[in-house]
Scaffold this active site. Structure first.
Site, PDB file in Angstrom:
ATOM      1  N   SER A  22       0.846  -1.193   0.000  1.00  0.00           N
ATOM      2  CA  SER A  22       0.000   0.000   0.000  1.00  0.00           C
ATOM      3  C   SER A  22       0.886   1.250   0.000  1.00  0.00           C
ATOM      4  O   SER A  22       1.936   1.257   0.638  1.00  0.00           O
ATOM      5  CB  SER A  22      -0.873  -0.035   1.258  1.00  0.00           C
ATOM      6  OG  SER A  22      -2.002   0.785   1.120  1.00  0.00           O
ATOM      7  N   CYS A  25       3.537   7.291   2.561  1.00  0.00           N
ATOM      8  CA  CYS A  25       4.470   8.418   2.548  1.00  0.00           C
ATOM      9  C   CYS A  25       5.618   8.178   3.512  1.00  0.00           C
ATOM     10  O   CYS A  25       5.399   7.773   4.650  1.00  0.00           O
ATOM     11  CB  CYS A  25       3.758   9.692   2.992  1.00  0.00           C
ATOM     12  SG  CYS A  25       2.729  10.401   1.737  1.00  0.00           S
ATOM     13  N   GLN A  99       1.649   6.219  -6.933  1.00  0.00           N
ATOM     14  CA  GLN A  99       0.407   6.910  -6.587  1.00  0.00           C
ATOM     15  C   GLN A  99       0.586   8.405  -6.853  1.00  0.00           C
ATOM     16  O   GLN A  99       1.446   9.046  -6.247  1.00  0.00           O
ATOM     17  CB  GLN A  99       0.050   6.688  -5.115  1.00  0.00           C
ATOM     18  CG  GLN A  99      -1.338   7.219  -4.784  1.00  0.00           C
ATOM     19  CD  GLN A  99      -1.686   7.118  -3.310  1.00  0.00           C
ATOM     20  OE1 GLN A  99      -0.926   7.567  -2.464  1.00  0.00           O
ATOM     21  NE2 GLN A  99      -2.833   6.527  -3.004  1.00  0.00           N
ATOM     22  N   TYR A 181      -7.766  14.181   0.456  1.00  0.00           N
ATOM     23  CA  TYR A 181      -6.883  15.015  -0.361  1.00  0.00           C
ATOM     24  C   TYR A 181      -7.693  15.638  -1.514  1.00  0.00           C
ATOM     25  O   TYR A 181      -8.900  15.460  -1.590  1.00  0.00           O
ATOM     26  CB  TYR A 181      -5.648  14.212  -0.804  1.00  0.00           C
ATOM     27  CG  TYR A 181      -4.822  13.810   0.415  1.00  0.00           C
ATOM     28  CD1 TYR A 181      -4.288  14.793   1.244  1.00  0.00           C
ATOM     29  CD2 TYR A 181      -4.651  12.485   0.782  1.00  0.00           C
ATOM     30  CE1 TYR A 181      -3.576  14.465   2.394  1.00  0.00           C
ATOM     31  CE2 TYR A 181      -3.948  12.138   1.938  1.00  0.00           C
ATOM     32  CZ  TYR A 181      -3.414  13.135   2.736  1.00  0.00           C
ATOM     33  OH  TYR A 181      -2.731  12.825   3.881  1.00  0.00           O
ATOM     34  N   GLY A 322      -0.279  -2.256   4.454  1.00  0.00           N
ATOM     35  CA  GLY A 322       0.454  -1.053   4.823  1.00  0.00           C
ATOM     36  C   GLY A 322       1.411  -1.344   5.958  1.00  0.00           C
ATOM     37  O   GLY A 322       2.529  -1.849   5.755  1.00  0.00           O
ATOM     38  N   ARG A 323       0.945  -1.064   7.173  1.00  0.00           N
ATOM     39  CA  ARG A 323       1.848  -1.117   8.328  1.00  0.00           C
ATOM     40  C   ARG A 323       2.466  -2.485   8.564  1.00  0.00           C
ATOM     41  O   ARG A 323       3.596  -2.577   9.058  1.00  0.00           O
ATOM     42  CB  ARG A 323       1.102  -0.627   9.576  1.00  0.00           C
ATOM     43  CG  ARG A 323       0.865   0.871   9.541  1.00  0.00           C
ATOM     44  CD  ARG A 323      -0.232   1.297  10.476  1.00  0.00           C
ATOM     45  NE  ARG A 323      -1.528   0.817  10.022  1.00  0.00           N
ATOM     46  CZ  ARG A 323      -2.673   1.057  10.644  1.00  0.00           C
ATOM     47  NH1 ARG A 323      -2.677   1.764  11.749  1.00  0.00           N
ATOM     48  NH2 ARG A 323      -3.815   0.596  10.157  1.00  0.00           N
TER      49      ARG A 323
HETATM   50  C1  FNR Z   1      -0.198   5.683   4.898  1.00  0.00           C
HETATM   51  N1  FNR Z   1      -1.302   5.606   4.041  1.00  0.00           N
HETATM   52  C2  FNR Z   1      -1.267   6.217   2.820  1.00  0.00           C
HETATM   53  N2  FNR Z   1      -2.285   6.050   1.926  1.00  0.00           N
HETATM   54  C3  FNR Z   1      -2.202   6.538   0.683  1.00  0.00           C
HETATM   55  O1  FNR Z   1      -3.125   6.352  -0.094  1.00  0.00           O
HETATM   56  N3  FNR Z   1      -1.097   7.216   0.281  1.00  0.00           N
HETATM   57  C4  FNR Z   1      -0.033   7.446   1.111  1.00  0.00           C
HETATM   58  O2  FNR Z   1       0.991   7.987   0.696  1.00  0.00           O
HETATM   59  C5  FNR Z   1      -0.150   6.987   2.438  1.00  0.00           C
HETATM   60  N4  FNR Z   1       0.841   7.233   3.357  1.00  0.00           N
HETATM   61  C6  FNR Z   1       0.879   6.514   4.541  1.00  0.00           C
HETATM   62  C7  FNR Z   1       2.008   6.579   5.345  1.00  0.00           C
HETATM   63  C8  FNR Z   1       2.091   5.770   6.490  1.00  0.00           C
HETATM   64  C9  FNR Z   1       3.349   5.804   7.321  1.00  0.00           C
HETATM   65  C10 FNR Z   1       1.015   4.928   6.835  1.00  0.00           C
HETATM   66  C11 FNR Z   1       1.085   4.028   8.044  1.00  0.00           C
HETATM   67  C12 FNR Z   1      -0.113   4.918   6.066  1.00  0.00           C
HETATM   68  C13 FNR Z   1      -2.397   4.659   4.333  1.00  0.00           C
HETATM   69  C14 FNR Z   1      -1.965   3.227   3.957  1.00  0.00           C
HETATM   70  O3  FNR Z   1      -1.727   3.093   2.579  1.00  0.00           O
HETATM   71  C15 FNR Z   1      -3.057   2.217   4.362  1.00  0.00           C
HETATM   72  O4  FNR Z   1      -4.215   2.497   3.626  1.00  0.00           O
HETATM   73  C16 FNR Z   1      -3.379   2.288   5.847  1.00  0.00           C
HETATM   74  O5  FNR Z   1      -2.186   2.288   6.619  1.00  0.00           O
HETATM   75  C17 FNR Z   1      -4.247   1.096   6.290  1.00  0.00           C
HETATM   76  O6  FNR Z   1      -3.638  -0.125   5.987  1.00  0.00           O
HETATM   77  P1  FNR Z   1      -2.802  -0.970   7.088  1.00  0.00           P
HETATM   78  O7  FNR Z   1      -1.645  -0.133   7.510  1.00  0.00           O
HETATM   79  O8  FNR Z   1      -3.736  -1.218   8.240  1.00  0.00           O
HETATM   80  O9  FNR Z   1      -2.404  -2.222   6.360  1.00  0.00           O
END
Ligand code: FNR
Length: 355
Positions: A22, A25, A99, A181, A322-323
């Site tokens: 995912s 940033c 993205q 956004y 993501g995380r």
């Molecule tokens: C994100 N998320 C995020 N989403 C997105 O669309 N573009 C981005 O650049 C970011 N940046 C971002 C940075 C960090 C450090 C985190 C933890 C999250 C959201 C991410 O893609 C995801 O949708 C969420 O974190 C939920 O998924 P997880 O982490 O529960 O697997």
């Protein structure tokens, strides 16, 4: 063979498995430039077996950054380092995606490690823009409502960013239309109070996104795929909701968008979100069922069996992590072992650690 580790075909592209990194940033760029942090960060998830890697929100213009540390693709000079990253990612069998993003009224913020609040003054601040002059938080400066001419300028920024993305070599372009956004600010009636053809009705509020999609589709061939990340609901009465998301997904599908990456929230500061394991998956399930488009589910998906069950129950086609990938870059290699599968492109350097 598990579904999670089975390859997936999208037009002329093969994803070697259903795991998508995912976009996340890193707030580690200077003047939009990628550096060795990004190289190692994305490279290690490719080595770790992800089928697809969607690079973090990458700004189409300097004022479209959330913070001064965001990656950018608004000038040709950004291309070189990104190309190095994409080549490495592909060498390890992952499909590279980017993205493309504009933060709108949620731009000009401090780095998260410095509190992440919007900066009103100083070297790392700038004037924000949006659909309407409504700030995200009441104590922030109102953004400037984009004129129709300025809207065309932003669409042109997306076009130029997409052209540079193709030069870099990304196979997947994902439009960031989620998380409050700029594009989401146009979609939601809570942040869009315009009275021209970009505001009011569903048709008008979706116009900005659909115009960006039209431009990008015209640039992409069979070897590229266009994905859109949406927030399927604002989680607030009177806001953007799942019915809107289903209707939007039908329009996007008709235009040739391949995947809806289904997230939620982010546009309304006080929204109450019932966060828990797989909490956003029902939105993916509904969009998939009612439109037939390919969907990705995201949000607190953290283990291989959970992911496999979601795929087997047809709640999504792709799993965005993501995380969990921040904690465990080798999630996919471990998942293969847990599910009794082999993984394509297992790094030969690491084979002796695999028993
Ligand atoms: C994100 N998320 C995020 N989403 C997105 O669309 N573009 C981005 O650049 C970011 N940046 C971002 C940075 C960090 C450090 C985190 C933890 C999250 C959201 C991410 O893609 C995801 O949708 C969420 O974190 C939920 O998924 P997880 O982490 O529960 O697997």
């Amino acid at each position: 063979m598990s579904k999670l580790l089975t390859s997936f075909h999208l037009k002329g592209i093969t994803l070697k498995n259903r795991v998508v990194m995912s976009p996340m940033c890193q707030y580690s760029a200077e003047d939009g430039f990628a550096n060795d942090w990004h190289f190692i960060h994305y490279g290690s998830r490719a080595v770790g077996g992800c089928g697809t890697i969607i690079q973090e929100a990458t700004a189409v213009s300097p004022e479209g950054r959330i913070s001064h540390g965001d990656l950018g693709i608004w000038k040709d000079e950004h291309i070189e380092k990104l190309t190095q990253i994409v080549k490495f990612v592909e060498k390890h069998g992952a499909v590279a995606g980017i993205q493309l993003a504009h933060a709108g009224r949620k731009a000009s913020c401090a780095l998260p490690q410095n509190g992440g609040k919007q900066l009103i003054e100083g070297a790392n601040s700038w004037t924000t823009v949006s659909a309407s002059a409504i700030p995200f938080e009441a104590n922030e400066n109102p953004p400037i409502a984009l004129s129709k001419e300025a809207i065309k300028g932003v669409i042109e920024d997306f076009r130029n960013a997409a052209l540079r993305s193709l030069k870099v070599g990304y196979k997947v372009l994902e439009i960031h239309a989620a998380h409050g956004y700029l594009i989401h600010q146009f979609l939601s009636p809570l942040s869009n109070h315009r009275t021209d053809e970009y505001g009011g009705s569903f048709e008008n509020r979706t116009r900005f996104l659909l115009e960006i999609v039209d431009v990008l589709i015209s640039l992409l061939g069979e070897k590229h795929s266009l994905w859109v990340r949406i927030s399927a609901t604002d989680w607030v009465e009177g806001g953007w909701n799942i019915e809107d998301s289903v209707e939007l997904s039908k329009l996007l599908k008709d235009k040739g968008v391949d995947v809806i990456d289904v997230s939620t929230g982010g546009n309304i500061a006080h929204a109450k979100i019932p966060v828990g394991p797989s909490y956003q998956v029902p939105f993916s399930k509904r969009i998939k069922r009612e439109t037939g488009i390919i969907t990705g589910a995201v949000g607190l998906i953290t283990d291989a069996k959970q992911a496999e069950n979601l795929l087997n129950a047809s709640k999504c086609d792709l799993i965005f992590l993501g995380r969990e990938l921040l904690r465990n870059p080798q999630f996919v290699l471990n998942a293969a072992k847990e599910l009794g599968d082999t993984v394509a492109n297992y790094p030969v350097q690491y084979l002796r650690g695999y028993k």
